[in-house]
Scaffold this motif. Structure first.
Motif, mmCIF file in Angstrom:
data_model
loop_
_atom_site.group_PDB
_atom_site.id
_atom_site.type_symbol
_atom_site.label_atom_id
_atom_site.label_comp_id
_atom_site.label_asym_id
_atom_site.label_seq_id
_atom_site.Cartn_x
_atom_site.Cartn_y
_atom_site.Cartn_z
ATOM 1 N N TYR A 336 65.865 34.283 13.881
ATOM 2 C CA TYR A 336 64.804 34.707 12.962
ATOM 3 C C TYR A 336 65.432 35.343 11.740
ATOM 4 O O TYR A 336 66.408 36.096 11.864
ATOM 5 N N PHE A 338 64.752 37.927 8.527
ATOM 6 C CA PHE A 338 63.856 39.001 8.098
ATOM 7 C C PHE A 338 64.185 39.392 6.660
ATOM 8 O O PHE A 338 65.363 39.431 6.281
ATOM 9 N N CYS A 344 59.246 38.802 9.201
ATOM 10 C CA CYS A 344 59.930 37.572 9.619
ATOM 11 C C CYS A 344 59.548 36.460 8.644
ATOM 12 O O CYS A 344 58.361 36.157 8.466
ATOM 13 N N ALA A 347 61.656 31.199 11.352
ATOM 14 C CA ALA A 347 61.963 31.178 12.783
ATOM 15 C C ALA A 347 62.558 29.825 13.119
ATOM 16 O O ALA A 347 62.000 28.788 12.744
#
Ligand SMILES: Nc1ncnc2c1ncn2[C@@H]1O[C@H](COP(=O)(O)OP(=O)(O)OP(=O)(O)O)[C@@H](O)[C@H]1O
Length: 352
Positions: A336, A338, A344, A347
């Motif tokens: 993930y 960020f 987030c 993914a």
């Protein structure tokens, strides 16, 4: 009973907003876990539902009817606390029967009903004992039976397992789930322990600093965390975090540049750090040093050093020699990205 918290603001003191704008729904018959660290607002949220606290602004709805101004007695709530709070001088039977007594149910009828509830929570052989003659787990079962005796619209459990040892904890949380499913009562279960929440809840509300971070099933929270807090709070071992600047030189051209430029941290689940990549999408191959391996229950945890970061892998078998400079694959599924606000923004399993 469905419970809705609508635009709840709660101010304890002039400058201290516990909740700014809280919105969530507890559906009829659901077991919902409120999960968060100490001070995140879990008990405060429970007290708002119970009517022990009134919001500064906002509404509390039970089946669409506004109960915001109703006090605790009018709301028909069953509550169970961490410390059981049983009446010490009353027998198990009388403890369970107490709410029936308050409701002026006749003696023979209330004994019968209390015996039925004792059976439901499996303390039917302890009825003549005083609370101090019971184990912690048995006391908590009695507290649950007493809470159910009111035939509550909602059952609120505030850290009910905290005083129990690990074995009893697991046993009683499964029991709570069984009892909840048998009765079908809407239940809110406060815990700071992710395994309690993941094991028994239909839905988990993750709270931090008075804000809902995410609402979802255990699987959703683990595989699709909305932010860094949830990614770190849910999952054992903890998600590996690496500053993107260290990781960037090794990334294969799988992540779009416009995403990468906004990323500050990459989170990698332990199962995504692997020695091989057979038929699985990979986002990087990184140089690493294996430091040690520990058997952790059924799992082998391999501690790996990558630049300034320490990573844990649960996808490397025990045959690997330690202190070895090697290359490890970072699989897309379980990764993930960020941004600086902790949101987030990418993914790996959504971009296979
Ligand atoms: N009566 C009060 N007056 C002022 N602030 C309070 C009061 N009760 C709680 N708070 C504050 O509200 C926040 C949330 O507290 P709360 O007890 O709901 O947290 P919690 O998530 O249940 O924590 P824990 O797991 O430690 O019980 C904390 O910052 C706490 O200091």
């Amino acid at each position: 009973m469905q419970v809705k918290l609508q635009d709840i603001k709660l101010t304890y003191e002039k400058h201290h907003n516990i909740f700014e704008r809280l919105n969530c729904t507890f559906n009829d018959g659901e077991l919902v876990a409120l999960l968060g660290p100490s001070g995140s607002g879990k008990t405060t949220m429970l007290n708002l539902i119970a009517g022990l606290l009134t919001p500064t602004t906002g509404k509390i709805l039970f089946n669409e009817s506004d109960v915001t101004k109703q006090d605790v007695r009018a709301r028909n709530i069953g509550m169970v606390f961490q410390d059981y709070a049983l009446y010490p001088h009353l027998s198990v039977l009388d403890n369970i029967a107490f709410p029936f007594k308050m409701a002026h149910v006749k003696k023979s009828a209330r004994r019968k009903q209390a015996q039925k509830l004792a059976k439901l929570v499996h303390v039917e052989t302890q009825l003549a004992k005083l609370p101090r003659e019971l184990s912690g787990g048995q006391q908590q079962r009695v507290a649950i039976a007493r809470a159910l005796a009111k035939d509550p619209a909602i059952l609120l459990l505030d850290e009910p397992l905290s005083n129990l040892d690990a074995t009893l904890r697991i046993e009683l949380r499964d029991e709570i789930r069984r009892i909840q499913q048998t009765t079908g009562v809407t239940t809110v279960f406060v815990t700071h322990d992710q395994s309690d929440a993941l094991q028994i809840a239909d839905k988990i509300i993750v709270l931090a600093n008075g804000q809902i971070q995410q609402i979802g099933t255990g699987t959703e929270l683990y595989h699709h965390p909305h932010n860094l807090f949830v990614a770190q709070f849910v999952g054992t071992p903890k998600i590996n975090l690496i500053p993107i600047a260290e990781f960037k030189p090794y990334i294969t051209p799988t992540i779009p540049d416009d995403i990468l430029v906004k990323a500050t941290t990459i989170g990698i689940r332990s199962e995504a750090v692997s020695l091989n990549s057979i038929e699985q999408p990979v986002i990087a191959k990184i140089p690493a040093i294996i430091e040690k391996q520990n058997q952790f229950g059924r799992e082998i945890r391999t501690h790996i050093c990558f630049q300034t970061s320490q990573l844990i892998s649960t996808a490397i078998s025990e045959t690997t020699a330690s202190s070895q400079a090697i290359s490890v694959y970072v699989l897309a599924k379980g990764c993930y990205l960020f941004n600086r606000d902790g949101e987030c923004i990418w993914a790996g399993d959504e971009h296979d």
